[in-house]
Design an enzyme around this catalytic site. Structure first.
Site, PDB file in Angstrom:
ATOM      1  N   ARG A 239       8.300  25.050  41.207  1.00 16.38           N
ATOM      2  CA  ARG A 239       9.613  25.323  40.623  1.00 16.38           C
ATOM      3  C   ARG A 239      10.595  25.605  41.757  1.00 16.38           C
ATOM      4  O   ARG A 239      10.234  26.170  42.790  1.00 16.38           O
ATOM      5  CB  ARG A 239       9.559  26.520  39.665  1.00 16.38           C
ATOM      6  CG  ARG A 239       8.904  26.223  38.317  1.00 16.38           C
ATOM      7  CD  ARG A 239       9.764  25.301  37.481  1.00 16.38           C
ATOM      8  NE  ARG A 239       9.238  25.113  36.126  1.00 16.38           N
ATOM      9  CZ  ARG A 239       8.409  24.150  35.779  1.00 16.38           C
ATOM     10  NH1 ARG A 239       7.992  23.291  36.700  1.00 16.38           N
ATOM     11  NH2 ARG A 239       8.007  24.027  34.529  1.00 16.38           N
TER      12      ARG A 239
ATOM     13  N   GLU B 259      18.713  23.477  38.937  1.00 18.72           N
ATOM     14  CA  GLU B 259      18.723  22.119  38.384  1.00 18.72           C
ATOM     15  C   GLU B 259      19.695  22.017  37.216  1.00 18.72           C
ATOM     16  O   GLU B 259      19.813  22.958  36.426  1.00 18.72           O
ATOM     17  CB  GLU B 259      17.310  21.742  37.924  1.00 18.72           C
ATOM     18  CG  GLU B 259      16.328  21.654  39.075  1.00 18.72           C
ATOM     19  CD  GLU B 259      14.918  21.313  38.623  1.00 18.72           C
ATOM     20  OE1 GLU B 259      14.709  21.065  37.417  1.00 18.72           O
ATOM     21  OE2 GLU B 259      14.022  21.286  39.477  1.00 18.72           O
TER      22      GLU B 259
ATOM     23  N   HIS C  67      12.787  16.078  39.767  1.00 19.98           N
ATOM     24  CA  HIS C  67      11.824  16.800  38.923  1.00 19.98           C
ATOM     25  C   HIS C  67      11.000  15.803  38.101  1.00 19.98           C
ATOM     26  O   HIS C  67      10.880  15.907  36.884  1.00 19.98           O
ATOM     27  CB  HIS C  67      12.537  17.783  37.994  1.00 19.98           C
ATOM     28  CG  HIS C  67      11.644  18.893  37.523  1.00 19.98           C
ATOM     29  ND1 HIS C  67      12.095  20.147  37.232  1.00 19.98           N
ATOM     30  CD2 HIS C  67      10.300  18.923  37.293  1.00 19.98           C
ATOM     31  CE1 HIS C  67      11.097  20.908  36.825  1.00 19.98           C
ATOM     32  NE2 HIS C  67       9.989  20.182  36.853  1.00 19.98           N
TER      33      HIS C  67
END
Length: 335
Positions: free
Chosen positions: A251, A280, A298
């Site tokens: 993450r 993000e 991602h």
């Protein structure tokens, strides 16, 4: 409005209600497979706030949520659903869910489980090879410089992966898959995890700083929580050193992103391969200009094969719950 009218039709009467938040990327594929079994409530198609949307659909009748990793299921959201008993997320990570509140309320949580482990590990190694051998940078350079007949020997040298000392932060399912892929390269594996694992022979370092001091590469595979937020800070990056390389497929919040940008710009570390980012979908603009950084949106877990597996696992967890059967991929909730 047509969608909501359909959802309110007699065809949906008697079906268990599932609130869809996000929605998950896989929902367009999952919905036609399970729409005859569940009444999917889709607030993303409504102009109403979530609270007003739920008032129309009688919150006490909703026992399950299906959510994407991009939707924060906070305690405030959970309080809107007094009868909620299951939360299904289509991701491996659960940092977008208030797990302590779920435990307090007796709400079960399921994740994608192990279905993405191999794909994510593949991406970790791909980012590492790409970054160290400068594959993406070479591609960009050749597409621009070859028009001017620039001598190829002017392209800067990359670094070999074989024999590198690689530290894995978080030696869980994904971390083990990464290690398995790197061993054939002759990489020397060590790790840091919450606990030392008696089932592996890799050297264990109790702190990430110690791990970084003894490695040339860090691969981040741990989950994001209160203890791991910014686990990769400036001290760790300086310990990794000027030739060090960081890969993050966990993450974005695992890394202090501002310090990462500084260390890259100052030459304090050698480069990075990043599939995830702290805010993000925003990515620091400075990273776009760096040839020692490889970026991915991602996408580590998303392959054609795993996409359908994700639908099956999410749908299977819903089926199991409403049939009073064991869940396929339950998440252990914190004390």
């Amino acid at each position: 409005m047509a969608e909501e009218a359909y959802n309110s039709s007699s065809d949906m009467k008697g079906l268990p209600k599932v609130l869809v938040l996000g929605p998950p990327l896989s929902f367009s594929s999952l919905q036609p497979l399970y729409s005859h079994k569940f009444h999917f409530l889709k607030p993303h198609l409504s102009d109403l706030s979530l609270q007003h949307f739920l008032q129309i659909h009688h919150p006490p009748s909703i026992a399950a949520i299906l959510c994407s990793p991009n939707y924060s299921v906070t305690a405030e959201v959970l309080r809107l659903l007094p009868s909620l008993r299951l939360l299904v997320t289509t991701s491996i990570g659960t940092d977008h869910i208030d797990l302590r509140e779920c435990r307090r309320r007796g709400i079960q949580v399921t994740s994608a489980g192990a279905i993405f482990s191999e794909d994510v590990a593949d991406m970790a190694v791909a980012l590492l090879i790409d970054g160290m051998r400068k594959i993406s940078a070479a591609d960009r350079w050749l597409r621009t410089q070859n028009r001017h007949n620039t001598p190829w020997h002017l392209f800067p040298l990359g670094s070999k992966l074989s024999g590198k000392q690689v530290g894995i932060v978080g030696l869980g399912r994904i971390g083990m898959e990464v290690a398995k892929r790197l061993e054939p390269f002759g990489c020397i594996i060590s790790y840091n995890s919450k606990h030392k694992k008696t089932t592996v022979s890799y050297p264990f370092y109790p702190t990430v700083v110690e791990l970084a001091t003894n490695c040339g590469v860090l691969v981040l595979c741990c989950e994001l929580n209160e203890q791991t937020k910014h686990i990769i800070n400036r001290e760790v990056m300086l310990a990794l050193g000027k030739g060090g390389f960081i890969v993050n497929i966990g993450r974005g919040g695992l890394i202090d992103e501002k310090e990462l940008v500084k260390c890259l710009m100052e030459g304090e570390i050698g480069g990075a391969g990043l599939d995830v980012f702290e805010n993000e979908p925003r990515v620091p603009q400075e990273l776009f200009e760096m040839n020692n950084v490889v970026l991915s949106p991602h996408a580590a877990a998303i392959t054609e094969e795993s996409f359908m597996n994700m639908c099956e696992v999410a749908g299977g967890n819903l089926e199991a719950f409403f049939s009073n059967k064991p869940l396929i991929s339950p998440v252990t909730l914190p004390e």
